[in-house]
Design an enzyme around this catalytic site. Sequence first.
Site, mmCIF file in Angstrom:
data_model
loop_
_atom_site.group_PDB
_atom_site.id
_atom_site.type_symbol
_atom_site.label_atom_id
_atom_site.label_comp_id
_atom_site.label_asym_id
_atom_site.label_seq_id
_atom_site.Cartn_x
_atom_site.Cartn_y
_atom_site.Cartn_z
ATOM 1 N N ASP A 1 0.823 -1.230 0.000
ATOM 2 C CA ASP A 1 0.000 0.000 0.000
ATOM 3 C C ASP A 1 0.850 1.271 0.000
ATOM 4 O O ASP A 1 0.483 2.261 -0.629
ATOM 5 C CB ASP A 1 -0.899 0.048 1.252
HETATM 6 P P1 TAP Z 1 0.842 -3.936 3.126
HETATM 7 O O1 TAP Z 1 0.216 -2.982 2.188
HETATM 8 O O2 TAP Z 1 0.002 -4.523 4.175
HETATM 9 O O3 TAP Z 1 1.498 -5.093 2.219
HETATM 10 C C1 TAP Z 1 2.282 -6.058 2.794
HETATM 11 C C2 TAP Z 1 2.731 -7.002 1.690
HETATM 12 O O4 TAP Z 1 3.684 -7.858 2.282
HETATM 13 C C3 TAP Z 1 1.624 -7.867 1.144
HETATM 14 O O5 TAP Z 1 1.259 -7.458 -0.143
HETATM 15 C C4 TAP Z 1 2.204 -9.295 1.185
HETATM 16 O O6 TAP Z 1 2.166 -9.855 -0.120
HETATM 17 C C5 TAP Z 1 3.648 -9.064 1.580
HETATM 18 N N1 TAP Z 1 4.143 -10.115 2.461
HETATM 19 C C6 TAP Z 1 3.533 -10.692 3.515
HETATM 20 N N2 TAP Z 1 4.315 -11.637 4.055
HETATM 21 C C7 TAP Z 1 5.454 -11.632 3.328
HETATM 22 C C8 TAP Z 1 6.650 -12.396 3.383
HETATM 23 N N3 TAP Z 1 6.838 -13.360 4.291
HETATM 24 N N4 TAP Z 1 7.619 -12.125 2.496
HETATM 25 C C9 TAP Z 1 7.443 -11.178 1.545
HETATM 26 N N5 TAP Z 1 6.322 -10.437 1.444
HETATM 27 C C10 TAP Z 1 5.343 -10.678 2.313
HETATM 28 O O7 TAP Z 1 2.106 -3.314 3.851
HETATM 29 P P2 TAP Z 1 2.701 -1.843 3.806
HETATM 30 O O8 TAP Z 1 3.051 -1.450 2.414
HETATM 31 O O9 TAP Z 1 3.735 -1.820 4.857
HETATM 32 O O10 TAP Z 1 1.502 -0.901 4.208
HETATM 33 C C11 TAP Z 1 0.974 -0.867 5.498
HETATM 34 C C12 TAP Z 1 -0.524 -0.874 5.446
HETATM 35 O O11 TAP Z 1 -1.005 -1.219 6.735
HETATM 36 C C13 TAP Z 1 -1.108 0.470 5.101
HETATM 37 O O12 TAP Z 1 -2.309 0.303 4.392
HETATM 38 C C14 TAP Z 1 -1.372 1.070 6.472
HETATM 39 O O13 TAP Z 1 -2.353 2.074 6.473
HETATM 40 C C15 TAP Z 1 -1.830 -0.158 7.215
HETATM 41 N N6 TAP Z 1 -1.617 -0.123 8.651
HETATM 42 C C16 TAP Z 1 -0.576 0.556 9.151
HETATM 43 C C17 TAP Z 1 -0.374 0.609 10.486
HETATM 44 C C18 TAP Z 1 0.773 1.431 10.987
HETATM 45 S S1 TAP Z 1 0.547 2.505 12.127
HETATM 46 N N7 TAP Z 1 1.942 1.284 10.455
HETATM 47 C C19 TAP Z 1 -1.204 -0.111 11.358
HETATM 48 C C20 TAP Z 1 -2.269 -0.872 10.815
HETATM 49 C C21 TAP Z 1 -2.447 -0.848 9.435
HETATM 50 P P3 TAP Z 1 2.266 -11.450 -0.329
HETATM 51 O O14 TAP Z 1 1.224 -12.054 0.550
HETATM 52 O O15 TAP Z 1 2.004 -11.608 -1.782
HETATM 53 O O16 TAP Z 1 3.645 -11.853 0.038
#
Ligand code: TAP
Length: 470
Positions: free
Chosen positions: A397
């Site tokens: 994201d």
């Molecule tokens: P995300 O958009 O959640 O994407 C994480 C990606 O990691 C996924 O597409 C997944 O794809 C991949 N992944 C998962 N396990 C993996 C592994 N073992 N090896 C390689 N890739 C892996 O992460 P982001 O870009 O960090 O964004 C964060 C999101 O979380 C935002 O939307 C944000 O608003 C939200 N959020 C943030 C927080 C805070 S405060 N940081 C708290 C809650 C929510 P695959 O499954 O294809 O591997």
Amino acid sequence: MDESLPLLTKFAYLVASVLFIVGLKAMSHPRTAVRGNLLGVLGMVVAIGAACVDGWVYVNRHPDGDADFTPFYIGLGIVVGSVIGFVLARKVRMTQMPQMVALLNGFGGLASVLVAGGDLLQNPSAAWDGLIASGLSGLVGAVTFWGSLLAYGKLEEFKFLERPLPVPKPLIVNILLLLACCGLIGLMVAGHVWAYLPLVILASALGITLVNPIGGADMPVVIALLNSYSGVAAAMTGFVINNNVLIISGSLVGASGIILSQLMCKAMNRSLANVMFGSSQTGASGPAADVVYAKVRSVSADDVAMMLDSAQRVVVVPGYGLAVAQAQHAVRDLARLLERRGATVEYAIHPVAGRMPGHMNVLLAEADVPYEQLKEMDAINPTLETVDVALVIGANDVVNPVARTDPNSPIAGMPIIDVDKCRTVVVIKRSLSPGFAKIPNPLFAADNAYVYFADAQAGVLAIVQALKNV
Ligand code: TAP
């Protein structure tokens, strides 16, 4: 408690308050954060010790009263609480921190409800200001407890919470519940302390209806806001039992929680009101994934090593997947290898990457990545055009250009790390699954982008190996 505390207790509360303030200040920088945490722990130990002395003095001064100071129960509480805290802190994975914080907030709120209720039972004819403080403790504490439990369930992705509960006209329901709670506090002030019970029940409903429509990428803001509420509830309880350290520490938590909420809203280009009352639907808009991903080019570790071999400037964009895979040490090794080969390596940190504020900073610090190499989004974005290779590791994201182009997307307007402007982008993830916001990411199919399908740790280790052989 008694107004005239022994000088030693007053002094201990003052010391605890200063330790909290200094600890909080130290926690605002990764370099001093551990020390800040320890100062906070020390402050808490001092405050608990002082509270015990305070209780002991009070009971000794009122031998005929019905107040009871039972060191056994206090000791039991401390032991049980410490054991639960210790086990949780060791067991809970870093990626589950938001859930843990949600539970901690919730229990803080519940404690406020119970302490204020207990005080009402002991002093039903308290002065009007004490009754208002009790009412506000019950109101904010119950909202925090139930709101936090619901937030916990949503973060844990419980199936039955996938869709918001059907509440018609939620804004009006919330306003009515709040007005009813204020009315009940008025009744308490008029001497009807029984109103505390319906107040807590209605406030519990309000906690649920407030958090109910919120979801997806907005959850971190809600957790920070509930954290602030738990502080406000604690401060109110401090007024109820006339405890300065509770008032000060509650106010600190209340203020820092609201500041953090504002910072996170800014990072997502949203207003707090919009997060709270504009319902966020995940994965609601845009073309289907198979259309977006029609032109994705997959590469191997050897291909990535070849790209890195000639790179002068490399930027790593860490995301949630890096934390899941615990790839921080492997990434540090790759960075050191690249540096030995003459490249510069930096890390582009998005404020909401991962699942909690500062998630990526903590992870990379654990692997001894130098702080100077960590660049905040606003600082690195204007320079990305000169980057030879951007390695997007487990991030999705926070690099999704849809945030800039689709006003109906759940992440619309969220500032992103503009890796699409780099010369070459390599995305390391296991599949084309979406990220937290559950929307496809056209970056993966961009002309300058390649996807290396691998677990972040295994993939980076394979690249290190391949690079050594180049
Ligand atoms: P995300 O958009 O959640 O994407 C994480 C990606 O990691 C996924 O597409 C997944 O794809 C991949 N992944 C998962 N396990 C993996 C592994 N073992 N090896 C390689 N890739 C892996 O992460 P982001 O870009 O960090 O964004 C964060 C999101 O979380 C935002 O939307 C944000 O608003 C939200 N959020 C943030 C927080 C805070 S405060 N940081 C708290 C809650 C929510 P695959 O499954 O294809 O591997």
